[in-house]
Design an enzyme around this catalytic site. Structure first.
Site, PDB file in Angstrom:
ATOM      1  CE1 TYR A  75      -7.702  -6.345   3.307  1.00  0.00           C
ATOM      2  CE2 TYR A  75      -6.971  -8.071   4.800  1.00  0.00           C
ATOM      3  CZ  TYR A  75      -6.790  -7.316   3.664  1.00  0.00           C
ATOM      4  OH  TYR A  75      -5.692  -7.545   2.860  1.00  0.00           O
ATOM      5  CE1 TYR A 103      -3.849  -2.276   0.408  1.00  0.00           C
ATOM      6  CE2 TYR A 103      -2.515  -3.321   2.107  1.00  0.00           C
ATOM      7  CZ  TYR A 103      -3.602  -3.334   1.259  1.00  0.00           C
ATOM      8  OH  TYR A 103      -4.454  -4.402   1.267  1.00  0.00           O
ATOM      9  CG  ASP A 139     -10.895 -14.237   7.367  1.00  0.00           C
ATOM     10  OD1 ASP A 139      -9.919 -14.673   8.010  1.00  0.00           O
ATOM     11  OD2 ASP A 139     -10.786 -13.387   6.460  1.00  0.00           O
ATOM     12  CE  LYS A 190      -3.401 -11.155   9.143  1.00  0.00           C
ATOM     13  NZ  LYS A 190      -2.380 -10.226   8.695  1.00  0.00           N
TER      14      LYS A 190
HETATM   15  N1  PMP Z   1      -8.346 -12.280   6.371  1.00  0.00           N
HETATM   16  C1  PMP Z   1      -8.083 -11.488   7.419  1.00  0.00           C
HETATM   17  C2  PMP Z   1      -9.102 -11.348   8.509  1.00  0.00           C
HETATM   18  C3  PMP Z   1      -6.876 -10.798   7.480  1.00  0.00           C
HETATM   19  O1  PMP Z   1      -6.616  -9.970   8.517  1.00  0.00           O
HETATM   20  C4  PMP Z   1      -5.926 -10.969   6.437  1.00  0.00           C
HETATM   21  C5  PMP Z   1      -4.582 -10.257   6.435  1.00  0.00           C
HETATM   22  N2  PMP Z   1      -4.539  -9.018   7.002  1.00  0.00           N
HETATM   23  C6  PMP Z   1      -6.245 -11.821   5.371  1.00  0.00           C
HETATM   24  C7  PMP Z   1      -7.459 -12.458   5.381  1.00  0.00           C
HETATM   25  C8  PMP Z   1      -5.291 -12.023   4.234  1.00  0.00           C
HETATM   26  O2  PMP Z   1      -4.160 -12.719   4.616  1.00  0.00           O
HETATM   27  P1  PMP Z   1      -2.805 -12.602   3.804  1.00  0.00           P
HETATM   28  O3  PMP Z   1      -2.320 -11.190   3.965  1.00  0.00           O
HETATM   29  O4  PMP Z   1      -1.905 -13.616   4.436  1.00  0.00           O
HETATM   30  O5  PMP Z   1      -3.116 -12.925   2.375  1.00  0.00           O
END
Ligand code: PMP
Length: 428
Positions: free
Chosen positions: A146, A18, A247, A276
């Site tokens: 997100y 970004y 998620d 993560k």
């Molecule tokens: N889902 C959520 C809730 C996230 O916080 C993130 C990453 N910030 C992602 C999906 C995407 O993961 P990545 O950056 O490893 O592709």
């Protein structure tokens, strides 16, 4: 390499997340990291407030994680997963099934969080296709959510912050319910899920799944919402014949005070996305877990298989790191640590709430957020944090910390003092 040369190379060739390549934000060269400290090239040490975006829960350079990876490296760092299996993947999948809410028996191990979300989306579409309901291929998501930066994942992110107008025409068009209003501790009112329920009822024939981040909406606004809302949303999905995708890429592995945020409401998803902190911040790895019903359902329809298979699927090195990270977590007093962190951050950050330019201060588990009324100047605020010896990277109106679980009380107090100091100076 000297620092100036490194920064010049970076400016010439490197694209950061970004960030503009024509007027890039400053970057800070890090040469090593250990425990809760990042070491800059000029010798300064910073207390880490970010866990490298939710990942490094045990701190950096942990000997147990290093040893697990070194041992695996001696055997093989990678091997294809088509037609081959190996111990690190098999053991990891068993551990994930054991830890996850009951019923999520089948694990698809992939490369990153966004890919896990793509996988979950495709699983839901293939499931309904196999059930003879091919029209069910849209998704219901929640505003301020997100889910990642690839196209399918972006399509279920908040339409505003997810820049849907910019990508219109190539992003699949999904449906969005308002974000939950009730905060984490607020009483739940049925009216808060009414728009979600109405959308489900109206579009149940074309909706494959409800996707959301349980209890904590991360990069879409760092919002905490009522577990009762989550519970009702899950119930509504079931009543209306939608799969439910949780998620937990950001919330998983203890960050909110429960192993998974679904645990705040005892909710069982049909598909669960993890990433993560899965490898303790050492390697990129993610997973999508599905119930037996979803997994077997998919394989009953044409073409009889799930249509996904990334090159680095089940990477042994990453799986070995994940296994070691889970072991470390389970052997640690993580619940107590998160609880202590929550109490200390609440004490340390609440004084910011009295500043007129602060809209809200909120803390849940190992996440502390100061929300300002207008967006902060990232370059300037970041410089101030570094001058105070801490690593904090705000975005928009959100100045937030989620330190490694191992952080000591003194360091956490220092981090909170830096937050207060920097936020107090914002309007001067
Ligand atoms: N889902 C959520 C809730 C996230 O916080 C993130 C990453 N910030 C992602 C999906 C995407 O993961 P990545 O950056 O490893 O592709």
């Amino acid at each position: 390499m000297d620092i100036a040369e490194l920064l010049e190379l970076d400016r010439q060739h490197v694209w950061h997340p970004y960030t503009s390549v024509t007027s890039p934000l400053p970057v800070y060269p890090v040469v090593s990291a250990k425990g809760t400290r990042l070491r800059l090239a000029d010798g300064r040490e910073l207390i880490d407030g970010m866990s490298s975006w939710w990942c490094a829960i045990h701190g950096y350079n942990h000997p147990a994680l290093n040893a697990a990876m070194a041992a695996q490296l001696e055997k093989m760092s990678h091997v294809m997963f088509g037609g081959i299996t190996h111990e690190p993947a098999a053991l990891l999948c068993r551990e994930l099934v054991r830890l996850a809410p009951p019923g999520l028996d089948k694990v698809f191990v992939c490369d990153s969080g966004s890919v896990a979300v793509e996988v979950a989306i495709k699983m839901a579409v293939q499931y309904w296709h196999a059930m003879g309901r091919p029209r069910k291929k849209r998704f219901l998501a929640v505003r301020s959510g997100y889910h990642g930066d690839t196209l399918g994942a972006m399509s279920v992110c908040d339409p505003g912050t997810g820049m849907h107008t910019l990508f219109s025409g190539i992003l699949p068009e999904q449906l969005f319910a308002p974000a939950p209003k009730a905060g984490f501790d607020a009483p739940f009112e049925e009216a808060d899920t009414a728009p979600l329920a109405a959308l489900m009822r109206e579009h149940r024939d074309t909706l494959a799944a409800l996707i959301l981040e349980p209890v904590v909406q991360g990069a879409g606004g760092m919002r905490f919402y009522s577990p009762a809302w989550l519970s009702r949303a899950r119930e509504l999905a079931r009543e209306n014949g939608l799969l439910f995708i949780a998620d937990e890429i950001a919330t998983g592995f203890g960050r909110t005070g429960k192993m998974f945020a679904c645990g705040h409401a005892d909710v069982r998803p049909d598909i669960l996305c993890l990433g993560k902190a899965l490898t303790g911040g050492t390697m990129t790895l993610a997973a999508a877990l599905a119930t037996r019903e979803v997994a077997e359902g998919i394989c009953q329809g044409a073409p009889g298989v799930f249509m996904h298979g990334p090159t680095f699927m089940g990477n042994p090195l990453a799986c070995a790191a994940a296994l070691a990270s889970i072991r470390l977590l389970e052997e640690s007093p993580w619940e107590k640590r998160i609880h202590t962190m929550e109490t200390r951050m609440r004490e340390g950050l609440t004084p910011c709430a009295k500043l007129p330019w602060v809209a809200d201060v909120r803390v849940l588990g190992g996440i502390g957020v100061v929300e300002t009324r207008s967006p902060v100047n990232v370059a300037e605020i970041q410089r101030k944090f570094v001058e105070r010896g801490v690593w904090v990277r705000p975005f928009g109106k959100l100045v937030y910390i989620m330190p490694p679980y191992i952080i000591e009380a003194d360091d956490l107090d220092h981090l909170c003092a830096a937050m207060r100091g920097v936020v107090e100076e914002l309007e001067q």
